[in-house]
Design a protein around this motif. Structure first.
Motif, PDB file in Angstrom:
ATOM      1  N   PHE A   1       0.825  -1.207   0.000  1.00 18.52           N
ATOM      2  CA  PHE A   1       0.000   0.000   0.000  1.00 18.52           C
ATOM      3  C   PHE A   1       0.863   1.262   0.000  1.00 18.52           C
ATOM      4  N   VAL A   2       1.594   1.489   1.085  1.00 14.19           N
ATOM      5  CA  VAL A   2       2.523   2.626   1.137  1.00 14.19           C
ATOM      6  C   VAL A   2       3.862   2.104   0.624  1.00 14.19           C
ATOM      7  N   THR A   3       4.053   2.190  -0.677  1.00 16.15           N
ATOM      8  CA  THR A   3       5.224   1.565  -1.287  1.00 16.15           C
ATOM      9  C   THR A   3       6.513   2.338  -1.061  1.00 16.15           C
ATOM     10  N   GLU A   4       6.398   3.613  -0.723  1.00 18.85           N
ATOM     11  CA  GLU A   4       7.565   4.423  -0.375  1.00 18.85           C
ATOM     12  C   GLU A   4       7.164   5.405   0.715  1.00 18.85           C
ATOM     13  N   ALA A   5       8.085   5.640   1.650  1.00 13.04           N
ATOM     14  CA  ALA A   5       7.849   6.623   2.711  1.00 13.04           C
ATOM     15  C   ALA A   5       9.194   7.151   3.181  1.00 13.04           C
ATOM     16  N   ALA A   6       9.238   8.431   3.478  1.00 11.93           N
ATOM     17  CA  ALA A   6      10.480   9.040   3.940  1.00 11.93           C
ATOM     18  C   ALA A   6      10.165  10.311   4.706  1.00 11.93           C
ATOM     19  N   VAL A   7      10.950  10.557   5.736  1.00  9.42           N
ATOM     20  CA  VAL A   7      10.868  11.824   6.470  1.00  9.42           C
ATOM     21  C   VAL A   7      11.743  12.827   5.730  1.00  9.42           C
ATOM     22  N   THR A   8      11.159  13.946   5.343  1.00  9.76           N
ATOM     23  CA  THR A   8      11.879  14.924   4.529  1.00  9.76           C
ATOM     24  C   THR A   8      12.368  16.138   5.323  1.00  9.76           C
TER      25      THR A   8
END
Length: 215
Positions: free
Chosen positions: A98-105
């Motif tokens: 579902f969430v295929t990519e995630a990152a704190v920016t």
């Protein structure tokens, strides 16, 4: 008859001043040309006022009647083990459907007020959001807020809550609250398409956590 009355009777009356002729009321095509635009402006202003009132009421209603999606799953692991997998964003492409990519920016890592960049997969289509973290309590809760447009079009408050249910078991609840003027038009799609993705992510997270915990 008295003298005074006789004199008054013989005094010729002063002629009355002729009255000024009254201006004729304006009528005909010229009058219609003047009143027509005024009436049209009045109707337009009234229509705009009505539209603004309806839109304002609808906006308030959609924000006080959000759409809620919730999916829970039991996991045989400790809360900190679930949290470790949930916040290991670098590994999301390897297991998360579902969430295929995630990152704190933003700087200072995962914390309240941090910004993120998340890529979601649904029915073969991808979308990218830049939510703001509302809560990041290790082992307990992760929650962020994503917006579509200026904020009143569509907001999504997405959360994960980890609750201990036994000595070595927890319940993970993934939920989202959708609000905004566009939400009623996609409510059925959210329930039929997005909610299954919550369940798919929960199941994949369970498998990964329990596999890592068994090592």
């Amino acid at each position: 008859m008295s003298v005074g009355s006789s004199v008054f009777a013989r005094t010729p009356a002063e002629p009355a001043e002729p009255a000024e002729p009254a201006e004729p009321a304006e009528s005909g095509p010229r009058a219609a040309q003047r009143t027509g635009p005024r009436r049209r402006r009045g109707r337009i202003l009234l229509a705009l006022a009505g539209f603004v009132a309806v839109l304002g009421g609808y906006t308030v209603w959609t924000n006080t009647h959000p759409v809620h999606l919730t999916a829970s799953i039991e996991i045989e692991a400790a809360p900190e083990q679930v949290w470790a997998v949930l916040t290991d964003f670098d590994a999301y492409p390897r297991w998360n459907p579902f969430v295929t990519e995630a990152a704190v920016t933003s700087d200072d890592g995962l914390r309240r007020g941090a910004t993120m960049r998340n890529r979601l997969e649904q029915k073969g289509e991808t979308s990218t959001f830049t939510p703001t973290v509302l809560e990041a309590s290790a082992g307990r809760e992760l929650r962020w807020l994503g917006k579509v447009g200026p904020g009143w079009i569509g907001d999504g408050e997405h959360g994960f809550v980890i609750e201990r249910t036994g000595r070595n078991t927890v319940r993970l609840t993934q939920s989202e609250k959708f609000s905004g003027v566009a939400v009623p038009f996609v409510a059925d799609s959210l329930r039929s398409d997005t909610l299954p993705q919550f369940r798919a992510m929960n199941s994949a997270l369970k498998q990964r956590v329990e596999r890592l915990a068994a090592r």
